[in-house]
Design a protein around this motif. Structure first.
Motif, PDB file in Angstrom:
ATOM      1  N   SER A  37       0.815  -1.215   0.000  1.00 19.26           N
ATOM      2  CA  SER A  37       0.000   0.000   0.000  1.00 19.26           C
ATOM      3  C   SER A  37       0.850   1.267   0.000  1.00 19.26           C
ATOM      4  O   SER A  37       0.328   2.354  -0.165  1.00 19.26           O
ATOM      5  N   ARG A  38       2.171   1.148   0.155  1.00 19.42           N
ATOM      6  CA  ARG A  38       3.037   2.330   0.106  1.00 19.42           C
ATOM      7  C   ARG A  38       3.228   2.818  -1.321  1.00 19.42           C
ATOM      8  O   ARG A  38       3.622   3.953  -1.534  1.00 19.42           O
ATOM      9  N   PHE A  39       3.004   1.972  -2.313  1.00 19.43           N
ATOM     10  CA  PHE A  39       3.146   2.339  -3.724  1.00 19.43           C
ATOM     11  C   PHE A  39       1.820   2.111  -4.424  1.00 19.43           C
ATOM     12  O   PHE A  39       1.246   1.029  -4.352  1.00 19.43           O
ATOM     13  N   GLN A  40       1.338   3.155  -5.106  1.00 21.30           N
ATOM     14  CA  GLN A  40       0.105   3.023  -5.867  1.00 21.30           C
ATOM     15  C   GLN A  40       0.243   3.789  -7.176  1.00 21.30           C
ATOM     16  O   GLN A  40       0.963   4.785  -7.249  1.00 21.30           O
ATOM     17  N   LEU A  41      -0.467   3.312  -8.175  1.00 18.63           N
ATOM     18  CA  LEU A  41      -0.568   4.033  -9.443  1.00 18.63           C
ATOM     19  C   LEU A  41      -1.977   4.585  -9.548  1.00 18.63           C
ATOM     20  O   LEU A  41      -2.945   3.848  -9.414  1.00 18.63           O
ATOM     21  N   ALA A  42      -2.079   5.891  -9.740  1.00 18.89           N
ATOM     22  CA  ALA A  42      -3.369   6.543  -9.952  1.00 18.89           C
ATOM     23  C   ALA A  42      -3.344   7.084 -11.376  1.00 18.89           C
ATOM     24  O   ALA A  42      -2.908   8.204 -11.614  1.00 18.89           O
ATOM     25  N   GLY A  43      -3.750   6.253 -12.321  1.00 15.25           N
ATOM     26  CA  GLY A  43      -3.623   6.605 -13.726  1.00 15.25           C
ATOM     27  C   GLY A  43      -2.146   6.602 -14.088  1.00 15.25           C
ATOM     28  O   GLY A  43      -1.468   5.599 -13.942  1.00 15.25           O
ATOM     29  N   GLN A  44      -1.623   7.739 -14.514  1.00 11.81           N
ATOM     30  CA  GLN A  44      -0.201   7.870 -14.836  1.00 11.81           C
ATOM     31  C   GLN A  44       0.622   8.347 -13.633  1.00 11.81           C
ATOM     32  O   GLN A  44       1.840   8.409 -13.706  1.00 11.81           O
ATOM     33  N   THR A  45      -0.044   8.691 -12.545  1.00 10.41           N
ATOM     34  CA  THR A  45       0.636   9.267 -11.387  1.00 10.41           C
ATOM     35  C   THR A  45       1.044   8.185 -10.399  1.00 10.41           C
ATOM     36  O   THR A  45       0.249   7.339 -10.024  1.00 10.41           O
ATOM     37  N   VAL A  46       2.308   8.243  -9.979  1.00 15.87           N
ATOM     38  CA  VAL A  46       2.815   7.357  -8.938  1.00 15.87           C
ATOM     39  C   VAL A  46       2.551   8.043  -7.601  1.00 15.87           C
ATOM     40  O   VAL A  46       2.877   9.222  -7.428  1.00 15.87           O
ATOM     41  N   VAL A  47       1.949   7.305  -6.680  1.00 18.19           N
ATOM     42  CA  VAL A  47       1.677   7.843  -5.350  1.00 18.19           C
ATOM     43  C   VAL A  47       2.436   6.995  -4.336  1.00 18.19           C
ATOM     44  O   VAL A  47       2.217   5.785  -4.237  1.00 18.19           O
ATOM     45  N   LEU A  48       3.349   7.650  -3.614  1.00 18.15           N
ATOM     46  CA  LEU A  48       4.122   6.965  -2.581  1.00 18.15           C
ATOM     47  C   LEU A  48       3.639   7.450  -1.223  1.00 18.15           C
ATOM     48  O   LEU A  48       3.576   8.659  -0.979  1.00 18.15           O
ATOM     49  N   ALA A  49       3.295   6.517  -0.349  1.00 17.50           N
ATOM     50  CA  ALA A  49       2.881   6.862   1.012  1.00 17.50           C
ATOM     51  C   ALA A  49       4.106   6.811   1.918  1.00 17.50           C
ATOM     52  O   ALA A  49       4.984   5.964   1.743  1.00 17.50           O
TER      53      ALA A  49
END
Length: 165
Positions: A37-49
């Motif tokens: 859950s620390r790494f997610q892809l939101a479309g083309q955006t990388v989301v790091l928690a």
């Protein structure tokens, strides 16, 4: 006639071992879920928690070897532990002396193919290899080519080709 029943102590020991195995497997599953859950892809955006250690981590590969990069906006270049560099087959191109938070250290420069989850790649990226580095650091040589923004507990990155050819 001898009793075919197992001793009471053996039964209790077996029950405890099964319970402990269940607890261990549940913990490992929870740990794996937390890491994912620390790494997610939101479309083309990388989301790091933000991780429990207070840092952002970006999973990737160095010459095909799986690594967990620590995102370090204070590092001018990407740096790798020497053990990882050896495992990835990186050849020294020259020695380097660099300043770290722990003081001046000697290492060497090499080139590596870096791939990050979410599609970011840097082929033949010059990296600094340091003997006592605890974890791979992803520096501004890669991050500076990307658009990123930070919210509380979250780093959002717009991946682009960070290829260094």
């Amino acid at each position: 006639m001898p009793s075919k029943e197992l001793p009471h102590t053996f039964k209790l020991l077996t029950i405890w071992l099964v319970v402990m195995l269940g607890v261990f497997l549940a913990f490992k599953a929870w740990e794996r879920e937390r890491e994912a859950s620390r790494f997610q892809l939101a479309g083309q955006t990388v989301v790091l928690a933000r991780a429990p250690d207070g840092h952002f981590h970006w999973p990737g590969r160095v010459n095909g070897i799986a690594v967990d990069f620590l995102v370090d906006t204070g590092a001018s270049s990407t740096a790798l532990p020497q053990a990882l560099a050896e495992q990835a087959g990186l050849a020294p191109l020259g020695s380097v002396r660099t300043q770290t938070a722990g003081g001046a250290v000697r290492g060497f420069v090499a080139r590596a193919d870096v791939t990050l989850q979410g599609g970011v790649q840097a082929a033949r990226l010059p990296v600094t290899v340091l003997p006592d580095l605890a974890a791979p650091l992803l520096g501004m040589d890669v991050l500076g080519r990307l658009h990123f923004s930070q919210k509380p507990g979250e780093l959002r990155i717009e991946p682009q080709d960070a290829d260094s050819r």
